[in-house]
Design a protein around this motif. Structure first.
Motif, PDB file in Angstrom:
ATOM      1  N   MET A 150       4.601  -3.317  13.979  1.00  0.00           N
ATOM      2  CA  MET A 150       4.755  -1.931  13.553  1.00  0.00           C
ATOM      3  C   MET A 150       5.994  -1.296  14.182  1.00  0.00           C
ATOM      4  SD  MET A 150       0.842  -0.458  13.673  1.00  0.00           S
ATOM      5  CE  MET A 150       1.398   1.205  13.248  1.00  0.00           C
ATOM      6  N   ALA A 151       6.174  -1.531  15.480  1.00  0.00           N
ATOM      7  CA  ALA A 151       7.325  -0.953  16.183  1.00  0.00           C
ATOM      8  C   ALA A 151       8.640  -1.470  15.611  1.00  0.00           C
ATOM      9  CB  ALA A 151       7.238  -1.260  17.676  1.00  0.00           C
ATOM     10  N   LEU A 152       8.696  -2.757  15.283  1.00  0.00           N
ATOM     11  CA  LEU A 152       9.911  -3.340  14.722  1.00  0.00           C
ATOM     12  C   LEU A 152      10.222  -2.741  13.350  1.00  0.00           C
ATOM     13  CD1 LEU A 152       9.312  -7.080  15.699  1.00  0.00           C
ATOM     14  CD2 LEU A 152      11.172  -5.636  16.549  1.00  0.00           C
ATOM     15  N   LEU A 153       9.216  -2.644  12.504  1.00  0.00           N
ATOM     16  CA  LEU A 153       9.422  -2.115  11.153  1.00  0.00           C
ATOM     17  C   LEU A 153       9.786  -0.629  11.188  1.00  0.00           C
ATOM     18  CD1 LEU A 153       6.442  -3.856   9.318  1.00  0.00           C
ATOM     19  CD2 LEU A 153       8.867  -4.282   8.896  1.00  0.00           C
ATOM     20  N   ILE A 154       9.018   0.156  11.935  1.00  0.00           N
ATOM     21  CA  ILE A 154       9.268   1.598  11.986  1.00  0.00           C
ATOM     22  C   ILE A 154      10.591   1.883  12.693  1.00  0.00           C
ATOM     23  CG2 ILE A 154       8.436   3.799  12.898  1.00  0.00           C
ATOM     24  CD1 ILE A 154       5.576   2.684  12.525  1.00  0.00           C
ATOM     25  N   GLY A 155      10.880   1.141  13.764  1.00  0.00           N
ATOM     26  CA  GLY A 155      12.136   1.337  14.477  1.00  0.00           C
ATOM     27  C   GLY A 155      13.342   1.017  13.612  1.00  0.00           C
ATOM     28  N   ALA A 156      13.278  -0.112  12.903  1.00  0.00           N
ATOM     29  CA  ALA A 156      14.390  -0.487  12.019  1.00  0.00           C
ATOM     30  C   ALA A 156      14.543   0.528  10.893  1.00  0.00           C
ATOM     31  CB  ALA A 156      14.162  -1.881  11.453  1.00  0.00           C
ATOM     32  N   GLY A 157      13.417   1.012  10.363  1.00  0.00           N
ATOM     33  CA  GLY A 157      13.487   2.002   9.299  1.00  0.00           C
ATOM     34  C   GLY A 157      14.081   3.316   9.780  1.00  0.00           C
ATOM     35  N   GLY A 244      15.294   2.222   4.582  1.00  0.00           N
ATOM     36  CA  GLY A 244      14.658   2.777   5.772  1.00  0.00           C
ATOM     37  C   GLY A 244      13.270   3.326   5.469  1.00  0.00           C
ATOM     38  N   ALA A 245      13.142   4.036   4.361  1.00  0.00           N
ATOM     39  CA  ALA A 245      11.844   4.601   3.990  1.00  0.00           C
ATOM     40  C   ALA A 245      10.817   3.497   3.727  1.00  0.00           C
ATOM     41  CB  ALA A 245      12.001   5.485   2.756  1.00  0.00           C
ATOM     42  N   ILE A 246      11.244   2.425   3.072  1.00  0.00           N
ATOM     43  CA  ILE A 246      10.336   1.300   2.784  1.00  0.00           C
ATOM     44  C   ILE A 246       9.869   0.647   4.083  1.00  0.00           C
ATOM     45  CG2 ILE A 246      10.223  -1.015   1.795  1.00  0.00           C
ATOM     46  CD1 ILE A 246      12.109   0.016  -0.425  1.00  0.00           C
ATOM     47  N   LEU A 247      10.779   0.461   5.024  1.00  0.00           N
ATOM     48  CA  LEU A 247      10.415  -0.171   6.295  1.00  0.00           C
ATOM     49  C   LEU A 247       9.442   0.697   7.081  1.00  0.00           C
ATOM     50  CD1 LEU A 247      13.907  -1.560   7.389  1.00  0.00           C
ATOM     51  CD2 LEU A 247      11.943  -2.886   6.610  1.00  0.00           C
ATOM     52  N   ILE A 248       9.689   2.002   7.139  1.00  0.00           N
ATOM     53  CA  ILE A 248       8.790   2.908   7.844  1.00  0.00           C
ATOM     54  C   ILE A 248       7.411   2.895   7.191  1.00  0.00           C
ATOM     55  CG2 ILE A 248       8.329   5.334   8.404  1.00  0.00           C
ATOM     56  CD1 ILE A 248      11.368   5.697   8.702  1.00  0.00           C
ATOM     57  N   ALA A 249       7.362   2.990   5.864  1.00  0.00           N
ATOM     58  CA  ALA A 249       6.087   2.978   5.160  1.00  0.00           C
ATOM     59  C   ALA A 249       5.345   1.663   5.396  1.00  0.00           C
ATOM     60  CB  ALA A 249       6.316   3.194   3.664  1.00  0.00           C
ATOM     61  N   SER A 250       6.075   0.561   5.426  1.00  0.00           N
ATOM     62  CA  SER A 250       5.434  -0.747   5.671  1.00  0.00           C
ATOM     63  C   SER A 250       4.826  -0.804   7.065  1.00  0.00           C
ATOM     64  CB  SER A 250       6.458  -1.859   5.495  1.00  0.00           C
ATOM     65  OG  SER A 250       6.979  -1.887   4.177  1.00  0.00           O
ATOM     66  N   GLY A 251       5.567  -0.280   8.041  1.00  0.00           N
ATOM     67  CA  GLY A 251       5.059  -0.268   9.404  1.00  0.00           C
ATOM     68  C   GLY A 251       3.811   0.589   9.554  1.00  0.00           C
ATOM     69  N   LEU A 252       3.810   1.760   8.925  1.00  0.00           N
ATOM     70  CA  LEU A 252       2.663   2.664   9.008  1.00  0.00           C
ATOM     71  C   LEU A 252       1.450   2.106   8.278  1.00  0.00           C
ATOM     72  CD1 LEU A 252       4.472   6.105   8.471  1.00  0.00           C
ATOM     73  CD2 LEU A 252       3.562   5.179  10.621  1.00  0.00           C
ATOM     74  N   LEU A 254       0.735  -1.096   7.887  1.00  0.00           N
ATOM     75  CA  LEU A 254       0.359  -2.416   8.362  1.00  0.00           C
ATOM     76  C   LEU A 254      -1.085  -2.492   8.886  1.00  0.00           C
ATOM     77  CD1 LEU A 254       1.332  -5.331   8.835  1.00  0.00           C
ATOM     78  CD2 LEU A 254       2.108  -4.607  11.098  1.00  0.00           C
ATOM     79  N   PRO A 255      -1.548  -1.506   9.680  1.00  0.00           N
ATOM     80  CA  PRO A 255      -2.937  -1.614  10.173  1.00  0.00           C
ATOM     81  C   PRO A 255      -3.979  -1.682   9.065  1.00  0.00           C
ATOM     82  CG  PRO A 255      -1.724   0.051  11.417  1.00  0.00           C
ATOM     83  CD  PRO A 255      -0.855  -0.347  10.261  1.00  0.00           C
ATOM     84  N   LEU A 256      -3.668  -1.162   7.904  1.00  0.00           N
ATOM     85  CA  LEU A 256      -4.616  -1.181   6.805  1.00  0.00           C
ATOM     86  C   LEU A 256      -4.830  -2.584   6.252  1.00  0.00           C
ATOM     87  CD1 LEU A 256      -3.381   1.963   4.822  1.00  0.00           C
ATOM     88  CD2 LEU A 256      -5.253   1.826   6.491  1.00  0.00           C
ATOM     89  N   PHE A 257      -3.857  -3.483   6.508  1.00  0.00           N
ATOM     90  CA  PHE A 257      -3.915  -4.840   5.954  1.00  0.00           C
ATOM     91  C   PHE A 257      -4.077  -5.887   7.051  1.00  0.00           C
ATOM     92  CE2 PHE A 257      -1.387  -2.151   3.150  1.00  0.00           C
ATOM     93  CZ  PHE A 257      -2.032  -2.338   1.926  1.00  0.00           C
ATOM     94  N   SER A 258      -4.352  -5.466   8.260  1.00  0.00           N
ATOM     95  CA  SER A 258      -4.464  -6.399   9.392  1.00  0.00           C
ATOM     96  C   SER A 258      -5.928  -6.639   9.764  1.00  0.00           C
ATOM     97  CB  SER A 258      -3.716  -5.849  10.601  1.00  0.00           C
ATOM     98  OG  SER A 258      -2.345  -5.678  10.288  1.00  0.00           O
TER      99      SER A 258
END
Length: 258
Positions: A150-157, A244-252, A254-258
């Protein structure tokens, strides 16, 4: 007008047949071939997921990260060269057009550029070894931690929206202005400055290798295409912030699919 455009294209095609360009493309292909050779087959990735990292280490002589800093640094250096040198092709071609550069001058420019990425590779390799020792990434360099992913995806976004990203991208997208400004510094320092700007553009996207595995050739190819497009002014301005928006949304999400 069409005739002039065709003549310019013919000149460009002939120019890339010169020795330093052939050596450049040959070196890029060699880097990709070495990475392909180093990549661990998918069935062994499945074995790691089922039986743990230890089995893969036995079968493969030690995964990257498990093998220590040296092999991990070599992998990151190869990956950086294979992925990032092609993204700078417009800048290299501009330099070639401005100077009718010799093979020595082109080599110095490329050496300066790669020096910046070698420095990044050292930091990334150190991070991979540390994360492996903490149990946060596997022997194949993939994240084992949902919070880390999550940190990697949201940070990169989030980095896609920063002023530093915009500043570095603006220089990468205007290589003519860049070289005219720093021309007197010589090819090595020009290459080093260009490389630092490219690191400034792309470091966060490169670290996404930890999301899917640092030896994932699919990630490398996709990331190289995205970073190349992002540096093209007519395309990149429509790509940076949506990505950036796609990466942030993916990070947020992620817990729903883990």
């Amino acid at each position: 007008m069409a005739r002039a455009g065709g003549d310019l294209l013919a000149i460009r095609i002939r120019s890339v047949r010169r020795a330093h360009w052939l050596a450049f493309f040959g070196a890029v292909l060699l880097c990709w071939a070495l990475l392909f050779r180093m990549a661990i087959p998918g069935d062994l990735r499945a074995l790691e997921a089922t039986y743990g990292t230890a089995l893969v280490e036995v079968l493969c002589g030690g995964g990257l990260g498990a093998a220590g800093f040296g092999p991990t640094f070599a992998m990151w250096t190869l990956m950086s060269a294979a992925m990032m040198a092609p993204t700078a092709l417009p800048a290299f071609a501009t330099y070639d057009d401005l100077s009718s550069v010799t093979a020595t001058g082109f080599g110095k420019l490329l050496a300066g550029y790669l020096t910046a990425w070698i420095g990044f590779s050292a930091l990334a390799a150190g991070a991979q070894v540390a994360l492996f020792n903490l149990g946060l990434v596997g022997g194949l360099g993939q994240s084992l931690s949902v919070p880390l992913t999550m940190a990697l995806l949201i940070g990169a976004g989030a980095y896609q929206f920063t002023a530093l990203k915009d500043a570095c991208l603006s220089r990468c997208r205007a290589p003519l202005n860049f070289f005219m400004q720093f021309w007197d510094e010589g090819p090595f320092r020009n290459g080093l400055r260009l490389g630092l700007d490219c690191v400034g553009c792309c470091w966060a996207l490169m670290l996404l290798g930890f999301v899917g595995g640092t030896m994932n050739l699919g990630f490398m190819g996709l990331a190289m295409v995205l970073m190349t497009l992002e540096k093209l002014p007519d395309i990149g301005r429509y790509l940076t912030r949506p990505l950036g928006a796609i990466l942030i949304a993916s990070g947020l999400a992620l817990p729903l699919f883990s």
